[in-house]
Design an enzyme around this catalytic site. Structure first.
Site, PDB file in Angstrom:
ATOM      1  N   SER A 198       0.848  -1.202   0.000  1.00 16.90           N
ATOM      2  CA  SER A 198       0.000   0.000   0.000  1.00 16.90           C
ATOM      3  C   SER A 198       0.879   1.246   0.000  1.00 16.90           C
ATOM      4  O   SER A 198       1.740   1.408   0.861  1.00 16.90           O
ATOM      5  CB  SER A 198      -0.878  -0.022   1.258  1.00 16.90           C
ATOM      6  OG  SER A 198      -1.643   1.152   1.328  1.00 16.90           O
ATOM      7  N   THR A 236     -11.601   2.335 -13.953  1.00 20.81           N
ATOM      8  CA  THR A 236     -10.662   3.240 -14.620  1.00 20.81           C
ATOM      9  C   THR A 236      -9.434   3.460 -13.744  1.00 20.81           C
ATOM     10  O   THR A 236      -9.560   3.722 -12.540  1.00 20.81           O
ATOM     11  CB  THR A 236     -11.358   4.593 -14.902  1.00 20.81           C
ATOM     12  OG1 THR A 236     -12.502   4.329 -15.696  1.00 20.81           O
ATOM     13  CG2 THR A 236     -10.437   5.560 -15.624  1.00 20.81           C
ATOM     14  N   CYS A 323      -6.673   1.597  12.375  1.00 17.75           N
ATOM     15  CA  CYS A 323      -7.987   1.091  11.965  1.00 17.75           C
ATOM     16  C   CYS A 323      -8.814   0.651  13.146  1.00 17.75           C
ATOM     17  O   CYS A 323     -10.020   0.786  13.167  1.00 17.75           O
ATOM     18  CB  CYS A 323      -7.849  -0.101  11.038  1.00 17.75           C
ATOM     19  SG  CYS A 323      -6.570   0.109   9.864  1.00 17.75           S
TER      20      CYS A 323
HETATM   21  C1  LIG Z   1      -0.447  -4.796   7.795  1.00 21.06           C
HETATM   22  C2  LIG Z   1      -1.488  -3.989   7.104  1.00 21.06           C
HETATM   23  N1  LIG Z   1      -2.204  -4.551   6.109  1.00 21.06           N
HETATM   24  C3  LIG Z   1      -3.148  -3.876   5.450  1.00 21.06           C
HETATM   25  C4  LIG Z   1      -3.444  -2.558   5.746  1.00 21.06           C
HETATM   26  C5  LIG Z   1      -4.511  -1.830   4.994  1.00 21.06           C
HETATM   27  O1  LIG Z   1      -3.945  -0.923   4.089  1.00 21.06           O
HETATM   28  P1  LIG Z   1      -4.801   0.302   3.492  1.00 21.06           P
HETATM   29  O2  LIG Z   1      -4.858   1.345   4.556  1.00 21.06           O
HETATM   30  O3  LIG Z   1      -3.991   0.759   2.312  1.00 21.06           O
HETATM   31  O4  LIG Z   1      -6.119  -0.226   3.092  1.00 21.06           O
HETATM   32  C6  LIG Z   1      -2.722  -1.930   6.779  1.00 21.06           C
HETATM   33  C7  LIG Z   1      -3.026  -0.538   7.180  1.00 21.06           C
HETATM   34  O5  LIG Z   1      -2.804  -0.125   8.293  1.00 21.06           O
HETATM   35  C8  LIG Z   1      -1.716  -2.660   7.469  1.00 21.06           C
HETATM   36  O6  LIG Z   1      -0.999  -2.114   8.452  1.00 21.06           O
END
Ligand SMILES: Cc1ncc(COP(=O)(O)O)c(C=O)c1O
Length: 383
Positions: A198, A236, A323
């Site tokens: 990401s 897109t 999150c």
């Molecule tokens: C280990 C891990 N995987 C996946 C993600 C999700 O990524 P994104 O924020 O780009 O959806 C995160 C985000 O904190 C992460 O730390």
């Protein structure tokens, strides 16, 4: 300001923003359009793909652009499940994956899949023998993160890949969202079939990601429609974001090559000073973890209280992961590592970027000590 929340997101590099603006201005046409402007945009995306593939040591045809880590993980896991559900309905993952892996697996369980969540030891690492024992004739996927987002533990990805060579029908997915640019991973050497990255975690832009899918590995797309990205991901293309992601990946790899030890120097300083503070327990084992993450608790002080108190000093850290920080649930990762509930309630995470300095580390510790004393006085008075 001291920004120690780089695992939540990073500040985009100025060069990245510049690349985004230029690409969005000069290559605004739809890359699928038949005319010359469309072809120019498509060519720009191909160049970005080529550049990214070169940095990751894979083929351009193995790179797929997504909207980020969450989409990459959902695609890898559900796409494998959809593709191979008639072959088997067993998935192996760990008990400390990011919510986008964990929730994907939970959703699959609701539709008849069996999922094994491997335990971890106190450092956050799985035991390869547990993985071996969990494999059945029904197993179609092993999904293990490279670097844990909350405690920083590095999983033995190469060892897992080696083990899985004996099981050619099992796909191996690695969530490398936190490792990319900080802990090297040779995707081919490690036998990885699918890998999620990401861009906003390495100074790229939010809403842009990369999914590596090894050539000849088939998974079912989640987003169908306009046939973009070799039918793997319709929609897109985000031309500006893709160009910016390529730029960010190049810059972070340059940083890693030129300043490989820099993150660990700052982290080690923080680790030493934190470990010496009364009432502080550090949950990250620096010897077995990525160089940019440190997780710790202060006895008797809730994580969110400390986060807000430090915010008053213009210092930014997280309670566990960004999150889950608003859900108030205790960290699944820390509990799986054997951290007590009381400590998990107090857990906070520092996460560094190459921009952070030793001076910031010193200043952080000074202010943290003062803040803890103040909070202990206030909390003591209230109890
Ligand atoms: C280990 C891990 N995987 C996946 C993600 C999700 O990524 P994104 O924020 O780009 O959806 C995160 C985000 O904190 C992460 O730390």
């Amino acid at each position: 300001m001291i920004y120690f929340d780089n695992s939540a997101t990073t500040k985009p590099y100025p060069e990245v923003l510049d690349a985004f603006v230029k690409a969005s201005e000069n290559f605004f046409a739809n890359p699928s359009s038949l005319h010359r402007l469309g072809a120019r945009a498509e060519k720009l995306i191909s160049q970005a793909r080529l550049q990214i593939a070169g940095i990751l040591g894979v083929k351009p045809g193995e790179i797929f652009f997504t909207s980020g880590g969450t989409e990459g993980n959902n695609t890898a896991i559900k796409g494998t499940a959809l593709q191979y559900r008639s072959r088997g309905r067993h998935i192996i993952t760990t008990s400390i994956e990011h919510a986008s892996v964990y929730e994907s697996c939970r959703q699959l369980e609701e539709s008849g899949f069996n999922v094994t969540y491997l335990p971890v030891d106190h450092t956050g690492r799985i035991n390869i023998n547990d993985l071996k024992a969990a494999i059945t004739a029904e197993t179609i996927l092993v999904s293990v993160m490279h670097v844990n987002n909350e405690a920083g533990a590095i999983q033995p990805v190469e060892e897992i890949g080696e083990l899985l060579k004996a099981y050619p029908k099992i796909l191996f997915h690695v969530d490398d969202v936190q490792g990319c640019g900080k802990v090297p991973l040779d995707l081919h050497q490690a036998g990885v079939d699918l890998c999620t990255i990401s861009a906003h975690k390495f100074h790229g832009l939010k809403g842009t990601g990369i999914l590596f899918k090894r050539e000849n590995v088939k998974i079912s797309p989640l987003l169908t429609g306009g046939h973009q990205e070799g039918l793997m991901r319709s929609g897109t293309e985000n031309t500006g974001g893709i160009v910016a992601a390529a730029k960010a990946l190049r810059l972070i790899h340059q940083k890693y090559t030129q300043e490989a030890g820099a993150l660990a120097v700052v982290r080690n300083q923080l680790f030493e000073k934190l470990s010496a503070l009364a009432d502080v327990s550090v949950h990250t084992d620096p010897g077995l973890s990525a160089p940019h993450i440190l997780n710790f608790s202060v006895r008797g002080i809730r994580g969110e209280v400390l986060v807000h108190a430090l915010e008053q000093e213009d210092i930014y850290i997280s309670t566990t992961s960004a999150c889950s920080s608003k859900t108030k649930e205790l960290s699944r990762t820390l509990l799986a590592m054997g951290v007590t509930e009381a400590e998990a309630e107090g857990a906070v995470r520092i996460s560094l970027s190459y921009e952070n300095t030793l001076e910031e580390a010193e200043q952080f510790i000074r202010i943290l000590e003062r803040t803890i004393q103040k909070l202990q006085q206030v909390l003591g008075r209230n109890t």
